[in-house]
Design a protein around this motif. Structure first.
Motif, PDB file in Angstrom:
ATOM      1  N   SER A 103      24.177 -10.922  -7.783  1.00  0.00           N
ATOM      2  CA  SER A 103      23.822 -12.081  -8.606  1.00  0.00           C
ATOM      3  C   SER A 103      24.491 -13.348  -8.092  1.00  0.00           C
ATOM      4  CB  SER A 103      24.207 -11.819 -10.062  1.00  0.00           C
ATOM      5  OG  SER A 103      23.597 -10.655 -10.561  1.00  0.00           O
ATOM      6  N   ARG A 106      23.844 -17.003  -9.567  1.00  0.00           N
ATOM      7  CA  ARG A 106      24.212 -17.220 -10.958  1.00  0.00           C
ATOM      8  C   ARG A 106      25.703 -17.095 -11.225  1.00  0.00           C
ATOM      9  NH1 ARG A 106      22.534 -13.180 -13.765  1.00  0.00           N
ATOM     10  NH2 ARG A 106      21.479 -11.938 -12.147  1.00  0.00           N
ATOM     11  N   THR A 107      26.461 -16.545 -10.267  1.00  0.00           N
ATOM     12  CA  THR A 107      27.852 -16.201 -10.555  1.00  0.00           C
ATOM     13  C   THR A 107      28.863 -16.609  -9.488  1.00  0.00           C
ATOM     14  OG1 THR A 107      27.601 -13.989  -9.610  1.00  0.00           O
ATOM     15  CG2 THR A 107      27.143 -14.236 -11.967  1.00  0.00           C
TER      16      THR A 107
END
Length: 127
Positions: A103, A106-107
């Motif tokens: 991810s 998003r992270t």
């Protein structure tokens, strides 16, 4: 487990440059996104820069954009942070971290999403 060893910190004058190195153990380096974070005394750990597993994506904090460059060499199990035009506000302990998830977009900026951390290397910029 993944072990990260940082080096390259030191004392530099404002406007100078410094290059940080992070050497990762093992054969799985290319499976991890990598990030650089920093922490000054009395302050929270702060995102600096990140790079995706293949190196195809890089991201930077607004405070360092245009001055710092993150890169990686998966064949050498090494990630770098080239720091130019250093400012006293850049003074902090800099940490290398590895993120074993997919991810990335998003992270990448979240410290808690990184599972492995180096010991940190001190960067001090004098005015």
């Amino acid at each position: 487990q993944v072990q990260l060893v940082e080096s390259g910190g030191g004392l530099v004058q404002a406007g100078g440059s410094l290059r940080l190195f992070c050497a990762a153990s093992g054969r799985t380096f290319s499976s991890y996104a990598m990030g650089w974070f920093r922490q000054a005394p009395g302050k929270e750990r702060e995102f600096v820069a990140a790079i995706s597993r293949s190196g195809g994506s890089t991201n930077y904090a607004d405070s360092v954009k245009g001055r710092f460059t993150i890169s990686r060499d998966n064949a050498k199990n090494t990630v770098y942070l080239q720091m130019n035009s250093l400012k006293p506000e850049d003074t902090a302990v800099y940490y290398c971290a590895a993120k074993p998830t997919t991810s990335y977009s998003r992270t990448y900026y979240i410290p808690g999403m990184y599972d492995y951390w180096g010991q940190g290397t001190q960067v001090t910029v004098s005015s």
